[in-house]
Motif scaffolding. Structure first.
Motif, short mmCIF file in Angstrom:
data_model
loop_
_atom_site.label_atom_id
_atom_site.label_comp_id
_atom_site.label_asym_id
_atom_site.label_seq_id
_atom_site.Cartn_x
_atom_site.Cartn_y
_atom_site.Cartn_z
N HIS A 259 38.55 46.20 51.66
CA HIS A 259 39.63 45.32 51.18
C HIS A 259 40.98 45.71 51.75
O HIS A 259 41.96 45.80 51.03
N LEU B 60 44.28 51.06 36.99
CA LEU B 60 44.96 49.92 37.62
C LEU B 60 44.24 49.50 38.90
O LEU B 60 44.53 48.47 39.49
N HIS B 61 43.32 50.35 39.36
CA HIS B 61 42.59 50.07 40.61
C HIS B 61 41.10 49.95 40.29
O HIS B 61 40.74 49.16 39.42
N GLY B 62 40.26 50.74 40.86
CA GLY B 62 38.81 50.59 40.65
C GLY B 62 38.39 50.91 39.23
O GLY B 62 37.36 50.41 38.77
N PHE C 76 50.59 33.49 32.51
CA PHE C 76 49.67 33.88 33.57
C PHE C 76 49.81 32.97 34.78
O PHE C 76 49.78 33.43 35.92
N ARG D 106 53.00 33.81 36.74
CA ARG D 106 52.88 35.07 37.48
C ARG D 106 51.67 35.09 38.40
O ARG D 106 51.38 36.10 39.02
N ASP E 26 37.27 42.93 39.36
CA ASP E 26 36.77 43.81 38.29
C ASP E 26 36.49 43.07 36.99
O ASP E 26 35.95 43.66 36.05
C1 SDX Z 1 41.61 46.35 42.39
O1 SDX Z 1 44.75 46.05 46.22
C2 SDX Z 1 43.46 45.78 46.20
O2 SDX Z 1 42.93 45.19 47.10
C3 SDX Z 1 42.69 46.33 45.00
C4 SDX Z 1 41.26 45.83 44.84
C5 SDX Z 1 40.37 46.32 45.94
O3 SDX Z 1 39.36 45.64 46.24
O4 SDX Z 1 40.62 47.45 46.45
O5 SDX Z 1 41.25 44.41 44.83
C6 SDX Z 1 40.64 46.33 43.54
O6 SDX Z 1 42.26 47.35 42.18
C7 SDX Z 1 41.78 45.10 41.57
C8 SDX Z 1 42.89 45.25 40.46
C9 SDX Z 1 42.24 45.93 39.26
N1 SDX Z 1 43.29 46.24 38.24
C10 SDX Z 1 43.37 45.57 37.08
O7 SDX Z 1 42.63 44.63 36.76
C11 SDX Z 1 44.41 46.12 36.11
C12 SDX Z 1 45.20 44.97 35.48
N2 SDX Z 1 46.05 44.39 36.50
C13 SDX Z 1 47.32 44.94 36.72
O8 SDX Z 1 47.72 46.10 36.19
C14 SDX Z 1 48.11 44.38 37.91
O9 SDX Z 1 47.87 43.05 37.97
C15 SDX Z 1 47.82 45.02 39.25
C16 SDX Z 1 47.95 46.52 39.18
C17 SDX Z 1 46.45 44.68 39.72
C18 SDX Z 1 48.82 44.47 40.25
O10 SDX Z 1 50.06 44.91 39.85
P1 SDX Z 1 51.39 44.52 40.67
O11 SDX Z 1 51.08 43.79 41.91
O12 SDX Z 1 52.22 45.77 40.78
O13 SDX Z 1 52.09 43.47 39.75
P2 SDX Z 1 53.03 43.84 38.54
O14 SDX Z 1 52.45 44.94 37.72
O15 SDX Z 1 54.41 44.00 39.09
O16 SDX Z 1 52.92 42.50 37.69
C19 SDX Z 1 53.74 41.35 37.95
C20 SDX Z 1 53.96 40.69 36.59
C21 SDX Z 1 54.55 41.66 35.55
O17 SDX Z 1 55.24 40.85 34.61
P3 SDX Z 1 56.89 40.79 34.70
O18 SDX Z 1 57.38 42.23 34.67
O19 SDX Z 1 57.18 40.09 36.00
O20 SDX Z 1 57.32 40.01 33.49
O21 SDX Z 1 52.68 40.29 36.03
C22 SDX Z 1 52.43 41.01 34.84
C23 SDX Z 1 53.35 42.23 34.86
O22 SDX Z 1 53.65 42.67 33.54
N3 SDX Z 1 51.02 41.41 34.86
C24 SDX Z 1 50.20 41.39 33.82
C25 SDX Z 1 48.96 41.79 34.32
N4 SDX Z 1 49.05 42.06 35.63
C26 SDX Z 1 50.34 41.82 35.95
N5 SDX Z 1 50.40 41.07 32.53
C27 SDX Z 1 49.32 41.16 31.71
N6 SDX Z 1 48.08 41.54 32.11
C28 SDX Z 1 47.87 41.86 33.41
N7 SDX Z 1 46.64 42.24 33.81
#
Ligand code: SDX
Length: 428
Positions: free
Chosen positions: A230, A264-266, A354, A357, A364
């Protein structure tokens, strides 16, 4: 399209070259910025920063496109096998017959682990998280294969180091699981395919052979393909930067395993199931938890939702969601958390927070539901992600070393004290 951008600063105009990729992606080449202007860039989390030019994976987050070496993930997931995809990712082309036969045979031949590994394994308490055990065991491979410490001196050595890692990771993973549950380890059987061999090592015992269900091994094959690569995600960037110091492939991949572990990742696939179980235990009210996810004063996040790059559907999530329905019905599994996941997804995709954003289910969100239906325990979910991601880590490490990329050493903007004199303790 201009090949240059202009930076106007301090009454001067600086030309910054623009780099264009084969899919028309554009980037400012700032490799001479500090020398020319005295300026560096600042980009916490590298949200706008490219670390390299790579020919391995193309993804378009806006359009939900993912291709390994040009082949769409949908076609590979439907038609290929994990070992064939691993070869494609690492060596750049789909293997022809003889190459695939040799690749499969070489990997089957190297699945065994040196008996001394059992001494290392027994040193871990039985409740150790398998990700910590796995990263330690992978680093330990350098002790048994010192020639792997720098395999770049010869392609046969590089090939052997790669084959050993591809072959042994499933055995190490299964042994880490057996150690955690206090069962005796099961040795690989080289006449089984990659996925069946792993499932047998996980679920057979000396008292009872695991009955390999093709539905289960085929589902695992698809999941490993979907996780295989990825581009510059957190764990792959870790593998690249550790490898850029010329640390060994095994030490670099071990670092990648540790980076992947984070929730936050895998680690999100384990966190998703734990979240769904908590919601189920709390009455299954999806709306209540969506409200918590939106509440800035609440640390709760909707795990499995959102992505740094995909601002549309993660194409892998679509495939896994479809596979989850198929696998659970074929296995006759009725998992109540699947219903909760579907309710959460449906509600989130209509919710302004959602939608605004661009938060969609990622790889996952549904994978844990399939892993659970296959009988994989929750704290092995991220190990499954690591098994899948191994070809990507290997390919990116190999590309970085083959291209003789420089050691990774980012700059910073200092915000601490200005110079001040030492004060003796008696005068503080
Ligand atoms: C993987 O990069 C890759 O390719 C990774 C991956 C791979 O194959 O290697 O695809 C695998 O890691 C997938 C992601 C798995 N993680 C999660 O499911 C954890 C939950 N998701 C997040 O924590 C978050 O969405 C991230 C870490 C995945 C991305 O974070 P970013 O890009 O740093 O975005 P951000 O945290 O700055 O969020 C932007 C906004 C924020 O709100 P505001 O401050 O603008 O008001 O979106 C909100 C965040 O609070 N937000 C969420 C959210 N994810 C982002 N709000 C609620 N629930 C969520 N899951």
């Amino acid at each position: 399209m201009s090949e240059k951008a202009e930076l106007h600063y301090n009454g001067q105009v600086f030309e910054v070259p623009v780099v264009k990729g084969t899919e028309d992606e554009l980037a400012l080449d700032i490799s001479k910025l500090r020398a020319q202007t005295g300026l560096i860039t600042l980009d916490p989390g590298f949200k706008n920063t490219g670390s390299t030019q790579s020919a391995i994976t193309f993804l378009d987050g806006e359009k939900g496109i993912l291709r390994y070496r040009g082949f769409p993930i949908e076609q590979l997931a439907e038609k290929s096998t994990f070992l064939e995809v691993a070869y494609l990712i690492i060596y750049g082309e789909l293997p022809i017959g003889e190459e695939l036969k040799r690749w499969r045979e070489d990997i089957a031949h190297h699945t065994l682990i040196h008996e001394d590994f059992k001494v290392i394994l027994e040193g871990f308490p039985s409740n150790s998280h398998p990700m910590g055990v796995l990263s330690s065991l992978v680093t330990s491979l350098t002790a048994f294969y010192p020639e792997s410490i720098d395999p770049t001196h010869s392609s046969p050595e590089m090939y052997k180091s790669i084959v050993r890692l591809m072959a042994k990771l499933p055995t190490l993973a299964a042994w880490a699981y057996k150690n955690e549950i206090g069962q005796p380890i099961i040795y690989p059987k080289n006449n089984l395919d990659y996925c069946s061999n792993f499932l047998r090592m996980m679920f057979s015992t000396p008292a009872e052979e695991y009955d390999i269900d093709p539905v289960v091994s085929n589902a695992l094959n698809k999941l490993l393909i979907l996780h295989a690569e990825h581009e510059q995600n957190c764990s792959t960037s870790t593998v690249r930067i550790v490898g850029s110091s010329h640390a060994s492939l095994y030490a670099s991949v071990s670092s990648g395993i540790n980076a992947l572990w984070g929730p936050l990742h895998g680690g999100a696939n384990q966190a998703v199931i734990e979240m769904l179980e908590n919601i189920k235990a709390d009455g299954g009210d999806a709306d209540k938890y969506l409200a918590k996810a939106k509440d800035k004063n609440d640390s709760f996040r909707l795990m499995g939702f959102g992505h740094r790059v995909y601002k549309n559907f993660d194409p892998r999530a679509r495939i896994i969601k479809k596979a989850a329905d198929e696998v659970l019905s074929k296995l006759g599994v009725n998992d109540p958390v699947l219903g909760i996941a579907q309710k959460l997804e449906e509600a989130a995709l209509k919710d302004e927070y959602f939608v605004e954003r661009k938060l969609y289910p990622n790889v996952d969100f549904y994978s844990g539901i399939i892993y659970r239906a296959l009988g994989i325990p929750t704290n092995m979910f991220t190990v499954m992600f690591a098994l899948g991601r191994l070809p990507g880590w290997v390919a990116q490490w190999k590309e970085m070393r083959t291209n003789s990329e420089p050691i990774g050493r980012p700059r910073q903007v200092y915000t601490g004290y200005n110079e001040r004199d030492y004060v003796d303790v008696s005068k503080r």
